[in-house]
Design a protein around this motif. Structure first.
Motif, short mmCIF file in Angstrom:
data_model
loop_
_atom_site.label_atom_id
_atom_site.label_comp_id
_atom_site.label_asym_id
_atom_site.label_seq_id
_atom_site.Cartn_x
_atom_site.Cartn_y
_atom_site.Cartn_z
N HIS A 41 0.83 -1.21 0.00
CA HIS A 41 0.00 0.00 0.00
C HIS A 41 0.86 1.26 0.00
O HIS A 41 2.03 1.26 0.37
N TRP A 42 0.24 2.35 -0.40
CA TRP A 42 0.85 3.67 -0.29
C TRP A 42 0.83 4.10 1.18
O TRP A 42 -0.19 3.95 1.86
N ARG A 312 -7.12 12.15 -4.54
CA ARG A 312 -7.46 11.33 -5.71
C ARG A 312 -7.72 12.20 -6.93
O ARG A 312 -7.27 11.89 -8.04
N MET A 321 2.32 12.03 -7.57
CA MET A 321 1.97 11.65 -6.21
C MET A 321 2.85 12.37 -5.17
O MET A 321 2.35 12.84 -4.14
N LEU A 356 -3.09 3.97 1.95
CA LEU A 356 -4.01 3.99 0.81
C LEU A 356 -3.77 2.76 -0.05
O LEU A 356 -2.62 2.32 -0.22
N ASP A 358 -4.26 0.85 -3.96
CA ASP A 358 -3.85 1.31 -5.28
C ASP A 358 -4.92 2.16 -5.96
O ASP A 358 -4.63 2.85 -6.95
N LEU A 360 -6.22 4.49 -4.25
CA LEU A 360 -6.04 5.67 -3.40
C LEU A 360 -7.21 5.85 -2.44
O LEU A 360 -7.51 6.97 -2.01
#
Length: 373
Positions: A41-42, A312, A321, A356, A358, A360
């Motif tokens: 994840h982010w 987003r 990003m 987040l 993928d 977001l």
């Protein structure tokens, strides 16, 4: 005990694809590569919203402490770990009462501070602000609010062309309160004078401002070119065309652009009837506008945005990003004087982060080292 959160870690300078954020207590202790971590994840810093009026059916504009707590909780669940409670133009007694009510919430760190968007605004550019309450800046009123807040008052938006505005800016900056320029019909020259006096934020740039003209550049141009001014932008596709969003960020850069929600109580709620500062608002297809048949009917009345939604939308508009992460956390934190505490995944700062997927969408939120339910 050290806690590790692994994934694609977004720092102010880049993305660590296989990264790790190490946390001890309520602080980040390290951000580093972690080769054994999967590319998951982010991991972003907790969002910082310096301009929001409410959400989840609750509002900041009435001065009700329970409603403010609920609104802050709604935004926290959507990744906003730091926010200012933004009020709108109102009688001084109401602003005074709200300051008294919200100061304990600032002490508890439920709120990062109070933002008065008005009442010292332009009648010509009032937008959804109630014109009945607009007036020239009063240093006496501001001094009393600052004293009552005992550090809770963090930002005031005013129109620099109104009589007494420069004295108000001087008072605010002298007390380390951010002076912001917004809802203004000021000329380019008047705006530059206000910036020289200490104004350091442009409130929702373009919206509620004299538009740019090739012979009358107005406040937007003056704010975009000022090297020490942070420009708020509302990335919901309603307040700004995406081309305007990307143009403004290309001029100001991520270090001077703060994405904000300008959200009202209807954020996260169904379409229907709401209110903002005592005025009726109708939300249709997620867009909030003043109701009725008066002169201001149809004016955009805040948004139904969350900071996760803002991120987003900005990424979908083509912004990188890393830049967007700065604009939803690092830059707004610095703009309101909290850059040494929050706003980045950096050793020594408070352990605020958002996980987040993928798409977001928010998976988990951490504030001060603790996961939010």
């Amino acid at each position: 005990m050290t806690l590790r959160v692994n994934g694609k870690v977004v720092t102010p300078t880049g993305v660590i694809r296989q990264g790790c954020v190490e946390i001890d207590g309520d602080r980040v202790t390290a951000v580093a590569e972690y080769p054994s971590a999967r590319d998951g994840h982010w991991i972003l810093p907790g969002f910082v919203d310096m301009h929001t009026h409410g959400g989840g059916g609750h509002t900041f504009t009435t001065g009700d402490a329970d409603s403010a707590r609920q609104a802050a909780g709604f935004h926290l669940r959507h990744g906003t770990t730091t926010l200012l409670a933004s009020l709108v133009s109102a009688p001084f007694e109401q602003l005074r009462a709200a300051t008294v009510a919200y100061a304990p919430l600032v002490d508890e760190q439920v709120l990062a501070g109070i933002h008065f968007e008005g009442p010292y605004l332009s009648g010509e550019r009032c937008g959804a602000q109630n014109p009945e309450y607009l007036r020239d800046p009063s240093t006496e009123e501001l001094a009393e609010l600052i004293e009552l807040g005992a550090g809770a008052v963090r930002m005031v938006t005013l129109a620099p062309e109104r009589e007494g505005a420069l004295a108000a800016i001087s008072l605010l900056t002298g007390h380390r309160v951010v002076a912001a320029i917004g809802h203004t019909d000021a000329t380019y020259e008047q705006t530059r004078t206000a910036v020289a006096a200490g104004a350091s934020v442009g409130t929702h740039l373009f919206n509620g401002m004299r538009p740019i003209h090739h012979r009358d550049p107005g406040p937007v141009t003056a704010l975009l070119e000022a090297p020490h001014v942070v420009c708020e932008l509302i990335p919901d596709g309603v307040h700004l065309h995406d081309a305007t969003l990307t143009f403004a960020t290309s001029v100001a850069g991520p270090e001077r652009t703060a994405l904000v929600t300008d959200a009202m109580a209807a954020a996260g709620m169904p379409d229907g009837s709401y209110e903002l500062g005592g005025q009726a608002v109708t939300v249709v297809d997620g867009t909030a506008r003043l109701a009725g048949a008066g002169a201001g009917a149809g004016a955009i009345a805040g948004s139904t945005l969350t900071m996760a939604g803002a991120l987003r939308h900005a990424v979908a508009a083509g912004l990188p990003m890393v830049d967007v992460a700065r604009m939803v956390a690092t830059t707004p934190a610095r703009a309101i004087g909290l850059g040494d505490r929050v706003g980045a995944l950096q050793a020594g700062l408070r352990a605020d982060l958002v996980v987040l997927d993928d798409n977001l969408d928010v998976v988990r939120v951490m504030r001060a080292g603790a996961w939010v339910d």
